[in-house]
Scaffold this active site. Sequence first.
Site, PDB file in Angstrom:
ATOM      1  CG  HIS A 158      52.572  40.904  42.387  1.00  0.00           C
ATOM      2  ND1 HIS A 158      51.811  41.137  41.281  1.00  0.00           N
ATOM      3  CD2 HIS A 158      51.827  40.083  43.194  1.00  0.00           C
ATOM      4  CE1 HIS A 158      50.640  40.534  41.412  1.00  0.00           C
ATOM      5  NE2 HIS A 158      50.628  39.877  42.554  1.00  0.00           N
ATOM      6  CB  SER A 200      48.897  40.666  45.015  1.00  0.00           C
ATOM      7  OG  SER A 200      47.918  40.205  45.920  1.00  0.00           O
ATOM      8  CE  LYS A 226      50.270  37.368  39.168  1.00  0.00           C
ATOM      9  NZ  LYS A 226      50.067  36.819  40.499  1.00  0.00           N
TER      10      LYS A 226
HETATM   11  C1  LIG Z   1      49.025  35.778  40.862  1.00  0.00           C
HETATM   12  C2  LIG Z   1      49.478  35.318  42.194  1.00  0.00           C
HETATM   13  C3  LIG Z   1      49.571  33.953  42.487  1.00  0.00           C
HETATM   14  C4  LIG Z   1      49.042  32.907  41.561  1.00  0.00           C
HETATM   15  O1  LIG Z   1      49.888  32.701  40.493  1.00  0.00           O
HETATM   16  P1  LIG Z   1      49.261  32.064  39.159  1.00  0.00           P
HETATM   17  O2  LIG Z   1      50.454  31.638  38.405  1.00  0.00           O
HETATM   18  O3  LIG Z   1      48.506  33.166  38.522  1.00  0.00           O
HETATM   19  O4  LIG Z   1      48.393  30.941  39.598  1.00  0.00           O
HETATM   20  C5  LIG Z   1      50.121  33.590  43.694  1.00  0.00           C
HETATM   21  N1  LIG Z   1      50.512  34.508  44.586  1.00  0.00           N
HETATM   22  C6  LIG Z   1      50.407  35.836  44.355  1.00  0.00           C
HETATM   23  C7  LIG Z   1      50.860  36.805  45.382  1.00  0.00           C
HETATM   24  C8  LIG Z   1      49.871  36.272  43.151  1.00  0.00           C
HETATM   25  O5  LIG Z   1      49.723  37.565  42.933  1.00  0.00           O
END
Ligand SMILES: *Cc1c(COP(=O)(O)O)cnc(C)c1O
Length: 410
Positions: A223, A195, A254
């Site tokens: 992602h 990330s 996302k």
């Molecule tokens: C954003 C993210 C999460 C968390 O997801 P949310 O739905 O925002 O709680 C988990 N793993 C990764 C790699 C992320 O980037």
Amino acid sequence: MTHSFNALSMAEKQIADLDMQLLRRKLRITDTACDIKTTVNGRELTAFCSNDYLGFANHPGLISALSEGAHLYGAGSGASHLISGHNIAHESLEKKLAAFQSHHIPKARALFFSTGYLANLTAITGLVRLGQAGEASIYSAKLNHASLIDGVRLASAQNKASITLFDHQQLDSLRADLQKDSRPLKIIVTDGVFSMDGDIAPVPALLKIAEEFDALLLIDDAHGFGVLGEQGHGILEQEKLNSDRIVYIGTLGKAAGISGAFICAQEFFIEWLIQKGRPYIYSTATPPAIAHALLKSLEMIEGEEGRRRRAQLAQLIDIWHEEMIFSQWQKTSSCTPIQPVILGSNANALFASSLLDKAGYWIPAIRPPTVPAGSARLRITFSATHSADDLRQLIRTLKTIEQEAMTSAS
Ligand SMILES: *Cc1c(COP(=O)(O)O)cnc(C)c1O
């Protein structure tokens, strides 16, 4: 009258320490929808920092699907899934999410969560409980997301799982560690797209290792989902993997533009998590309206809209690699919409971020513990709603700011 007590003076001191180390984080308030032009603390800025890769967060089709969902199913779910909160919209969403991975995971079934953080906690702590205490070992990539790290730590505390960290670019040591491991339940845990770096995990090699040592492979594709693969199904589609030892996790806040997450795996694993996954069992179901809107989002991801937007992202990534030439700062070879510029110290990253802010851009400085100490950075992310011109303007600004930062440092 000041009234001080231990906890309060400890809090004051801790926060003062964070300030000193330039590690105190500050909330900024937007009063507009998530979009590339956004008002932040009252000023209009161009954002290159959200994870809204497809530009769906403010999409009219999703806004109307969300309100349609609320008209159909109300505002709230009223209870956890196993009590009375499991709605037809959740069920249909899970079916569709499973269909997205059905070429990659035999007998795939999906389970919807309110957040990726909870999905990761549930998957790791729940799968470890397939064994007795002390029977599981977890192999976790060093640069994994905090929610995976917390899941691993909790699994270790609850069920005496052993934890081994590995470097995802050095799989020989992972293999060597697995060779010595006689525990019956082994789980390899990795981000799909890292990330904060934007590079893609070597998942075909990890799957081979998982097969060789009879391990499960858990991939958090937060992602990649919506972004990778011809149809946006994510990393498994892009890498053409197929295995029933893959546990796939995707997030829906996302690229999918709304909120939530899911675990997708062979049906027995999902059934087990419904029985024993504590964060799943003891948490109120997400409003069904959200699930209803997410169904629309999945349709868009898979269809023409998603295809067009992924092509736009690919063009932006090409422009970045061809035209962003720094004299000293370093780009990485990331081929995803996450493009970090690593600046080292917290002070350098904060300074660069403040110059960008002055120039009208919203690109925060990412500092430890989100990234390893000494690797503070600008994390630039692209959205399909950025035009080529938007990016070229940012590139010009970054070149100017690099000069400014170097002059003021010398
Ligand atoms: C954003 C993210 C999460 C968390 O997801 P949310 O739905 O925002 O709680 C988990 N793993 C990764 C790699 C992320 O980037």
